[in-house]
Write an enzyme that holds these catalytic residues in place. Structure first.
Site, PDB file in Angstrom:
ATOM      1  N   GLU A   3      11.220  -6.855  -9.277  1.00  0.00           N
ATOM      2  CA  GLU A   3      10.515  -5.632  -9.636  1.00  0.00           C
ATOM      3  C   GLU A   3      11.423  -4.739 -10.479  1.00  0.00           C
ATOM      4  OE1 GLU A   3       7.109  -4.846  -6.662  1.00  0.00           O
ATOM      5  OE2 GLU A   3       8.898  -3.898  -5.862  1.00  0.00           O
ATOM      6  N   TRP A  37       0.812  -1.224   0.000  1.00  0.00           N
ATOM      7  CA  TRP A  37       0.000   0.000   0.000  1.00  0.00           C
ATOM      8  C   TRP A  37       0.842   1.270   0.000  1.00  0.00           C
ATOM      9  CZ3 TRP A  37      -4.435  -1.154   4.109  1.00  0.00           C
ATOM     10  CH2 TRP A  37      -5.159  -2.269   3.673  1.00  0.00           C
ATOM     11  N   GLY A  59       5.016   1.670 -10.838  1.00  0.00           N
ATOM     12  CA  GLY A  59       4.211   2.886 -10.801  1.00  0.00           C
ATOM     13  C   GLY A  59       4.208   3.658 -12.113  1.00  0.00           C
ATOM     14  N   HIS A 100      12.864  -2.740  -1.094  1.00  0.00           N
ATOM     15  CA  HIS A 100      12.045  -2.184  -2.179  1.00  0.00           C
ATOM     16  C   HIS A 100      12.859  -1.095  -2.891  1.00  0.00           C
ATOM     17  CE1 HIS A 100       8.938  -0.001  -4.322  1.00  0.00           C
ATOM     18  NE2 HIS A 100       8.219  -1.107  -4.251  1.00  0.00           N
ATOM     19  N   SER A 104       3.573  -2.445 -12.035  1.00  0.00           N
ATOM     20  CA  SER A 104       2.397  -2.163 -12.861  1.00  0.00           C
ATOM     21  C   SER A 104       1.559  -3.395 -13.188  1.00  0.00           C
ATOM     22  CB  SER A 104       2.795  -1.426 -14.156  1.00  0.00           C
ATOM     23  OG  SER A 104       3.358  -0.168 -13.844  1.00  0.00           O
ATOM     24  N   GLU A 154      12.129   1.736  -3.898  1.00  0.00           N
ATOM     25  CA  GLU A 154      11.953   3.110  -3.372  1.00  0.00           C
ATOM     26  C   GLU A 154      12.827   3.316  -2.137  1.00  0.00           C
ATOM     27  OE1 GLU A 154       7.681   2.921  -3.256  1.00  0.00           O
ATOM     28  OE2 GLU A 154       7.690   2.860  -5.447  1.00  0.00           O
TER      29      GLU A 154
HETATM   30  P1  PGA Z   1       3.079  -0.800  -8.817  1.00  0.00           P
HETATM   31  O1  PGA Z   1       4.094  -0.993  -7.588  1.00  0.00           O
HETATM   32  O2  PGA Z   1       2.228  -2.021  -8.873  1.00  0.00           O
HETATM   33  O3  PGA Z   1       2.298   0.447  -8.472  1.00  0.00           O
HETATM   34  O4  PGA Z   1       3.920  -0.620 -10.039  1.00  0.00           O
HETATM   35  C1  PGA Z   1       4.684  -2.228  -7.315  1.00  0.00           C
HETATM   36  C2  PGA Z   1       5.606  -2.093  -6.145  1.00  0.00           C
HETATM   37  O5  PGA Z   1       6.249  -1.040  -6.001  1.00  0.00           O
HETATM   38  O6  PGA Z   1       5.738  -3.007  -5.312  1.00  0.00           O
END
Ligand code: PGA
Length: 247
Positions: free
Chosen positions: A165, A10, A171, A93, A210, A95
């Protein structure tokens, strides 16, 4: 035969009220055969954990401290996450790696701390667009895995989940093709199989980036894709459930 896990990340979205509504929506809906997990913001874990106590939907956190306890302002320990009812925790992650400077070594330490506390880490790996264009995707993913393999035993991967990922797909609405994703998933499994084939064959490797109800079925049909780590589409109960149903 590996089971399929659909986990919702989330991120830092919503409010307490919207988190409650989201979990109610997910609980009430049809999720098919998938194992589900949700990873709400840390401050909502206790509340959402309570709402899931009689459910088989698992709770996960978005990060965990690499230290057990002490003067680590702003961090949350693995023990605290356990107390909130967490079974999973996302580590590494992209990010966290790119926006908050988490190194491969720090991610490895967080992974080890999760394992030590009995949490299942969801270890995220993946390349940037530039790295893909330079054709060093496998090298980058191998480096990220090696950092963990250096500080944790291969046996710990029996208690872990990996999420591939691609950073350029997170995103952005730009999803990896099933072939692109499958190739990296197979590479990850093959790399771990060099250390222990049995563990590699039973390891769940999720795709993230995504994933949505219209592209999930094709991705999840790939041999080495065992589920999804879903960001944006996990914020709508219907979309999250539709992804789970597409297995
Ligand atoms: P997303 O994010 O599905 O919005 O691309 C995936 C994630 O960052 O785990």
């Amino acid at each position: 035969m590996r089971s399929c896990l659909i986990a919702g990340n989330w991120k830092m979205n919503g409010s307490l009220q919207s988190a409650i509504e989201l979990i109610e929506g997910i609980r009430q809906g049809d999720r098919g055969q998938a194992q589900l997990a949700v990873c709400p913001p840390a401050v909502y874990l206790m509340k959402i954990g309570g709402m899931l106590s009689d459910s088989d939907i698992a709770l996960g956190a978005q990060n965990v401290c690499d230290q057990e306890a002490g003067a680590y302002t702003g961090e949350v320990s693995a023990g605290m996450l356990r107390e909130c009812g967490c079974r999973y925790v996302i580590v590494g992650h992209s990010e966290r790696r790119s926006l908050y400077g988490e190194s491969d070594q720090l991610v490895a330490a967080r992974f080890a701390m999760a394992i030590a506390a009995g949490l299942t880490p969801i270890l995220c790996v993946g390349e940037t667009l530039q790295e893909r264009e330079q054709e060093i995707t496998e090298k980058v993913v191998a480096r990220q895995l090696d950092a963990v393999l250096e500080s944790s035993a291969i046996g710990d991967f029996a208690k872990a989940v990996i999420a591939y990922e691609p950073v350029w797909a997170i995103g952005t609405g730009k999803v990896a093709t099933p072939e692109q994703a499958q190739a990296v998933h197979a590479f990850i499994r093959g790399k771990l199989a060099e250390a222990d084939d049995g563990i590699a064959q039973q390891l769940q490797i999720l795709y993230g980036g995504s994933m949505n109800p219209s592209n999930a079925a094709e991705l999840l049909a790939q041999t080495d894709i065992d589920g999804g780590l879903i960001g944006g589409a996990s914020l709508k109960a219907q979309d999250f459930l539709a992804i789970a149903q597409s297995i």
